[in-house]
Write a protein that holds these residues in place. Structure first.
Motif, PDB file in Angstrom:
ATOM      1  N   PHE A  35       1.048  -1.234   0.020  1.00  0.00           N
ATOM      2  CA  PHE A  35       0.016   0.056  -0.218  1.00  0.00           C
ATOM      3  C   PHE A  35       0.862   1.083  -0.002  1.00  0.00           C
ATOM      4  O   PHE A  35       2.032   1.238   0.489  1.00  0.00           O
ATOM      5  CB  PHE A  35      -0.943  -0.104   1.372  1.00  0.00           C
ATOM      6  CG  PHE A  35      -2.045  -1.167   1.439  1.00  0.00           C
ATOM      7  CD1 PHE A  35      -2.949  -1.192   0.714  1.00  0.00           C
ATOM      8  CD2 PHE A  35      -1.467  -2.280   2.184  1.00  0.00           C
ATOM      9  CE1 PHE A  35      -3.961  -2.106   0.681  1.00  0.00           C
ATOM     10  CE2 PHE A  35      -2.393  -3.314   2.420  1.00  0.00           C
ATOM     11  CZ  PHE A  35      -3.605  -3.296   1.457  1.00  0.00           C
ATOM     12  N   THR A  36       0.256   2.271  -0.457  1.00  0.00           N
ATOM     13  CA  THR A  36       1.158   3.736  -0.449  1.00  0.00           C
ATOM     14  C   THR A  36       0.889   4.102   0.736  1.00  0.00           C
ATOM     15  O   THR A  36       0.122   3.949   1.655  1.00  0.00           O
ATOM     16  CB  THR A  36       0.589   4.722  -1.732  1.00  0.00           C
ATOM     17  OG1 THR A  36      -0.775   4.746  -0.938  1.00  0.00           O
ATOM     18  CG2 THR A  36       0.485   4.177  -2.858  1.00  0.00           C
ATOM     19  N   GLU A  41      -2.387   5.699   1.689  1.00  0.00           N
ATOM     20  CA  GLU A  41      -3.431   4.603   2.139  1.00  0.00           C
ATOM     21  C   GLU A  41      -3.333   4.141   3.615  1.00  0.00           C
ATOM     22  O   GLU A  41      -4.196   3.993   4.146  1.00  0.00           O
ATOM     23  CB  GLU A  41      -3.192   3.577   1.141  1.00  0.00           C
ATOM     24  CG  GLU A  41      -3.650   4.004  -0.481  1.00  0.00           C
ATOM     25  CD  GLU A  41      -3.538   2.799  -1.323  1.00  0.00           C
ATOM     26  OE1 GLU A  41      -4.311   2.602  -2.307  1.00  0.00           O
ATOM     27  OE2 GLU A  41      -2.556   2.150  -0.999  1.00  0.00           O
ATOM     28  N   ILE A  78      -4.402   6.932   5.939  1.00  0.00           N
ATOM     29  CA  ILE A  78      -5.956   7.081   5.763  1.00  0.00           C
ATOM     30  C   ILE A  78      -6.447   5.970   6.844  1.00  0.00           C
ATOM     31  O   ILE A  78      -7.480   6.479   7.623  1.00  0.00           O
ATOM     32  CB  ILE A  78      -6.641   6.851   4.472  1.00  0.00           C
ATOM     33  CG1 ILE A  78      -6.170   8.388   3.702  1.00  0.00           C
ATOM     34  CG2 ILE A  78      -7.914   6.840   4.649  1.00  0.00           C
ATOM     35  CD1 ILE A  78      -6.639   8.213   2.208  1.00  0.00           C
ATOM     36  N   VAL A  79      -6.201   4.838   6.636  1.00  0.00           N
ATOM     37  CA  VAL A  79      -6.547   3.675   7.604  1.00  0.00           C
ATOM     38  C   VAL A  79      -6.312   3.876   9.143  1.00  0.00           C
ATOM     39  O   VAL A  79      -7.328   3.743   9.925  1.00  0.00           O
ATOM     40  CB  VAL A  79      -5.983   2.140   7.064  1.00  0.00           C
ATOM     41  CG1 VAL A  79      -6.191   1.097   8.049  1.00  0.00           C
ATOM     42  CG2 VAL A  79      -6.540   1.918   5.730  1.00  0.00           C
TER      43      VAL A  79
END
Length: 172
Positions: A20-21, A24, A27-28
């Motif tokens: 994942f970047t 990302e 955000i999680v």
């Protein structure tokens, strides 16, 4: 190159990547943090509410058992010895064991036991004192319970309970 082909090539490049970047992941983490900030206080409140309910239940049960002791011992409280003199040293033993109608601790006595064991006050700041009882004097909040020999009344020996007791007796 065909524009349709470049779209397919771009998709192929995206599907081939692994992981994942950073965006990302952030955000999680932010979403999890928001959810935790909403739910954790509710669990803390529930634990405190449970503790308060247990303490109130124990105090009510203790008072009812003390009242029953008084009825079965001709008006003497568990803080009084056989002669009716104040002697709190056997208080817990009188409540958790059998006694004669005179109040003498006796394994073959006809009265009691009133409790299986003396409960602890979960609000007591010193764990070793949670099941200890302070008699008379003004409550000091250093033991788990406070027993008024004048009123034959027991209350949790914590700030909130002591304040309510003193106000009810006109001393707060």
């Amino acid at each position: 190159m065909d524009s349709r082909l470049s779209v397919w090539v771009g998709l192929e490049d995206r599907t081939m990547r692994s992981g994942f970047t950073l965006v990302e992941i952030l955000i999680v983490v932010i979403i999890l943090g928001i959810l935790a900030s909403i739910t954790v206080p509710k669990f803390i409140d529930a634990a405190q509410d449970s503790e308060s309910a247990m303490l109130e239940s124990n105090a009510t049960m203790l008072q009812k058992q003390i009242d029953l002791y008084c009825v079965q011992h001709g008006g003497k409280g568990p803080h009084q010895n056989e002669q009716g003199n104040t002697n709190p040293g056997q208080f817990v033993a009188r409540m958790t064991g059998k006694t004669d109608p005179s109040g003498k601790v006796n394994p073959n006595g006809s009265c009691g036991p009133y409790l299986d064991e003396w409960p602890k006050n979960p609000r007591t700041t010193v764990e070793a004192q949670a099941d200890k009882i302070q008699f008379d004097r003004l409550p000091n909040m250093k033991t788990g319970w406070y027993y008024s020999t004048q009123y034959m009344m027991i209350i949790p020996n914590d700030e909130e309970s002591v304040k309510a007791f003193m106000e009810a007796r006109g001393g707060g």
